[in-house]
Enzyme design. Structure first.
Site, mmCIF file in Angstrom:
data_model
loop_
_atom_site.group_PDB
_atom_site.id
_atom_site.type_symbol
_atom_site.label_atom_id
_atom_site.label_comp_id
_atom_site.label_asym_id
_atom_site.label_seq_id
_atom_site.Cartn_x
_atom_site.Cartn_y
_atom_site.Cartn_z
ATOM 1 N N ARG A 238 9.015 36.299 -39.643
ATOM 2 C CA ARG A 238 8.947 35.203 -40.359
ATOM 3 C C ARG A 238 8.867 33.924 -39.514
ATOM 4 N NH1 ARG A 238 8.310 38.013 -44.058
ATOM 5 N NH2 ARG A 238 9.482 38.117 -46.254
ATOM 6 N N GLU A 267 4.564 27.853 -45.466
ATOM 7 C CA GLU A 267 3.436 28.695 -45.913
ATOM 8 C C GLU A 267 3.103 28.349 -47.463
ATOM 9 O OE1 GLU A 267 4.318 32.993 -45.453
ATOM 10 O OE2 GLU A 267 4.416 32.763 -43.333
ATOM 11 N N HIS A 286 -0.391 35.631 -43.506
ATOM 12 C CA HIS A 286 0.805 36.458 -43.896
ATOM 13 C C HIS A 286 0.149 37.815 -44.634
ATOM 14 C CE1 HIS A 286 5.376 36.506 -44.916
ATOM 15 N NE2 HIS A 286 4.699 37.875 -44.925
#
Ligand code: DGY
Length: 328
Positions: A238, A267, A286
């Site tokens: 993360r 994000e 991601h």
């Protein structure tokens, strides 16, 4: 009467069909647009089950509106988007999807490590932009992966799977974790290290820890100072675990050599983010678990967690298992 659920994004058809057979289903049926907050607020007040994603913030304010919600099934292994404490206080089961994404995420982590070390995106752009005029001894040279030292921060399932891949490249593997894992050290041939020693000795530092209050901003200025000028930071966990401003400064100052990032604090990462201006930062949106098979399996696991909870059973992958204590 059928129970009702809300699904916060388009999901694979066969999973949706099975859910529709059993429940009254409302769905935010978009692929690339997250569900707006007002719709989430409206739906959460009406349903028994929520099938959600890591992009949905299930915070305590939202949970206040959940009058009959029994389960939050998150389509991810990470659950930092959910206020688990507030859910538990309200007796709401929280579930996740570990296991099925382990190998796929380890593959991507190793791919990102290799792409960053060998400057693959930069070299590909170099060719396509018409810069390739000749072969040259030191042109686009990177760092060796074989026989280098890999430091893994967070030795969970994915960390272990990454370590096994690294052993195939004859890497020396260090790890730092909340608790030592002597059996795994022996099985795979790993060495435990303090965070400080791991940072000092590693050529590659891979972040694979969960995102919690303890790991937030865990890697910052003072940690980059310890790393080798030839070292590479890889983060597929993360974004908030690494201080991005300090990472940028350390790359600019040459304290570390490069970074490979699949995750960001915000994000989608804003396109004017300073880290995106650096050629020695390899970036991905991601996609750690993004293989077709794995994403299908994750959706199936999330579905079966949700169904178990709505049937009054303990789901296989429950985050707040304390809700079932004494009830088994
Ligand atoms: C997760 O599952 O937490 C990943 O970040 C997405 O697969």
């Amino acid at each position: 009467m059928k129970q009702s659920i809300f699904i916060t994004r388009k999901i694979p058809d066969h999973v949706l069909n099975q859910l529709q057979e059993k429940y009254n289903v409302a769905i935010w049926d978009h692929e690339e647009i997250p569900v707006p907050r007002d719709i989430l607020e409206e739906k959460i007040s009406e349903v028994d089950g929520l099938f959600c994603l890591l992009t949905d913030s299930i915070d305590s304010e939202l949970l206040q509106k959940a009058h009959k919600l029994k389960v939050i099934s998150n389509l991810a292994v990470g659950f930092n988007n959910i206020d688990v404490k507030a859910s538990t206080e309200k007796g709401i089961i929280v579930t996740n999807t570990p296991g099925v994404l382990t190998e796929t995420t380890a593959d991507l982590t190793f791919a990102l490590l290799m792409a960053t070390a060998r400057r693959i995106p930069e070299a590909s752009d170099y060719l396509r932009e018409g810069n390739w005029s000749t072969w040259s001894p030191m042109l686009l040279t990177g760092q060796d992966i074989h026989h280098a030292t890999l430091g893994i921060i967070g030795l969970g399932r994915i960390g272990e799977a990454l370590a096994k891949r690294a052993k195939g490249f004859e890497m020396n593997v260090l790890y730092h974790n909340r608790n030592r894992k002597p059996e795994i050290e022996e099985q795979i041939g790993l060495q435990y290290a303090s965070l400080e020693n791991l940072l000092k000795e590693s050529d590659f530092v891979c972040i694979l820890a969960p995102y919690t209050n303890e790991t937030k901003n865990m890697i910052r200025k003072e940690h980059f100072h310890l790393m080798k000028p030839t070292s590479i930071l890889i983060n597929t966990a993360r974004g908030g675990i690494v201080n991005e401003t300090d990472l940028y400064d350390s790359l600019i100052e040459g304290e570390i050599w490069a970074a490979g990032l699949d995750v960001f604090e915000q994000e989608p990462v804003p396109l004017d983010h300073p880290l995106l201006t650096l050629p020695n930062v390899v970036t991905l949106p991601h996609i750690g678990s993004a293989s077709i098979n794995t994403r299908l399996k994750m959706a199936e696991v999330a579905m079966s967690n949700l169904m178990s909870a709505l049937d009054g059973e303990k789901p296989k992958y429950i985050v707040n298992a304390e809700l079932f204590l004494g009830g088994e």
